[in-house]
Design an enzyme around this catalytic site. Sequence first.
Site, PDB file in Angstrom:
ATOM      1  CG  HIS A 286     152.611  38.829 -21.989  1.00 17.99           C
ATOM      2  ND1 HIS A 286     151.599  38.076 -21.434  1.00 17.99           N
ATOM      3  CD2 HIS A 286     152.684  39.936 -21.225  1.00 17.99           C
ATOM      4  CE1 HIS A 286     151.097  38.706 -20.391  1.00 17.99           C
ATOM      5  NE2 HIS A 286     151.739  39.840 -20.244  1.00 17.99           N
ATOM      6  CD  GLU A 335     140.217  38.797 -20.913  1.00 11.47           C
ATOM      7  OE1 GLU A 335     140.821  39.810 -20.505  1.00 11.47           O
ATOM      8  OE2 GLU A 335     140.633  38.094 -21.850  1.00 11.47           O
TER       9      GLU A 335
HETATM   10 FE   FE2 Z   1     142.307  39.465 -22.409  1.00 10.39          FE
END
Ligand code: FE2
Length: 428
Positions: A286, A335
């Site tokens: 990923h 984030e």
């Molecule tokens: Fe993350």
Amino acid sequence: MPDLEYLSGFDNEHQTEAVAGALPIGQFSPQRHPLGLYTEQLSTTAFTAPGHLNRRTWCYRIQPSVSQSGFKPWNNHRIESAPISEICPHQPLRWSPYPGPTEVLDFVDSLHTIVANGDVKTQTGLAVHLYHCSKAMGARYFYTADGELLFVPVAGQMLINTELGKLLIEPGEIAVIPRGIKFKADPITSSCNGYICENYGAPLTLPERGPVGANGFANQRDFQYPVAAFEAGSNQVELIAKYSGELYFATMDHSPLNVVAWTGNSAPYKYNLSRFNAMNSVSFDHPDPSIFTVLTSPSALPGIANLDFVIFPPRWSVAEHTFRPPWYHRNVMSEFMGLVTGQYDAKKAGFEPGGMSLHNSMTPHGPESAVFESGTSAELKPEKIDNTLAFMFESRYGFVPTSSAANSPQLQPDYDQCWAGLEPHFNR
Ligand code: FE2
């Protein structure tokens, strides 16, 4: 839904006039404008910013912006700025979608702040606000001198009338209004809601494509800028301004949207996120989510953003012998995530359109237990991740929730329980 005309090309030196002859040719500032307009330059980067970063626009307007005066403090709002004097949490947080307001509110009155980071007074960091409005602003106008505004709509269509022209946006699109640009934002549908990132830092720009080459990700040609449009005549209006974290209002006898022609590269723009040319692994593993960066606001440190706007759009997942959901992660960057539609591939429940999650620096996060189970047992055939659009505001600065967000009933007290079922599987 109005059919609007746009100019195309990110950061181009655009030029547009709503009346023939309003745009001087061959110079920016003639002694006397042929149509009697005032000349005004808007600088959204320093005069001396390097050429490839320099942003400014020349406006030809009925009256100059100095005609706005008499600002008084305006406290009847829920807009906050960094630094926020609350605790910066070192635990994962998630909010359910906020319900719509019980009152009929316009865009400005509906704005309320969820998190902020950095310091508005030093032009670092950003704030995340929500809007949910169901009436037009009428004779009210707004601008923020504190940052550019990135709109991420979740529901409803919105017409944004700006000094430099009109943008129409709906879910799946974004709009960016540069610092200082005056506008009003009106719902076209019965109501509209979404996220706003107020970017205190350097203007958003396209990330470098590196070895990907000249094309891909967000392509320049897909960014749309307005054509000139103006409001003339005399009428009493209210201008609300945000500066250095405070809000002010002034009354004026004319609309501030009185720019008849303009030329330059600092202007509002919109972009349809379905045009994002997503790249992904066609072998294994990923990739880092930075591969989905649409726009970035760089900080003084190379590669370490004040703000990365990252999306998780519909795409094919084909990686072989790979755990395909996002991996477990601890990140020096912070984030903040939101969801426009569908489901995010690391979470099956609890993260809904209009909801939000926050994982500050070094706060562990990743797939919930059910996603770990399915990700480690699924047959790895090519799979279309479809009908989804999540996004992230990623920043080098830790996000601090406002008091109202930290005490909101939408804050999920049991978010971390989504990882409760991650039992040891070690079998040496
Ligand atoms: Fe993350």
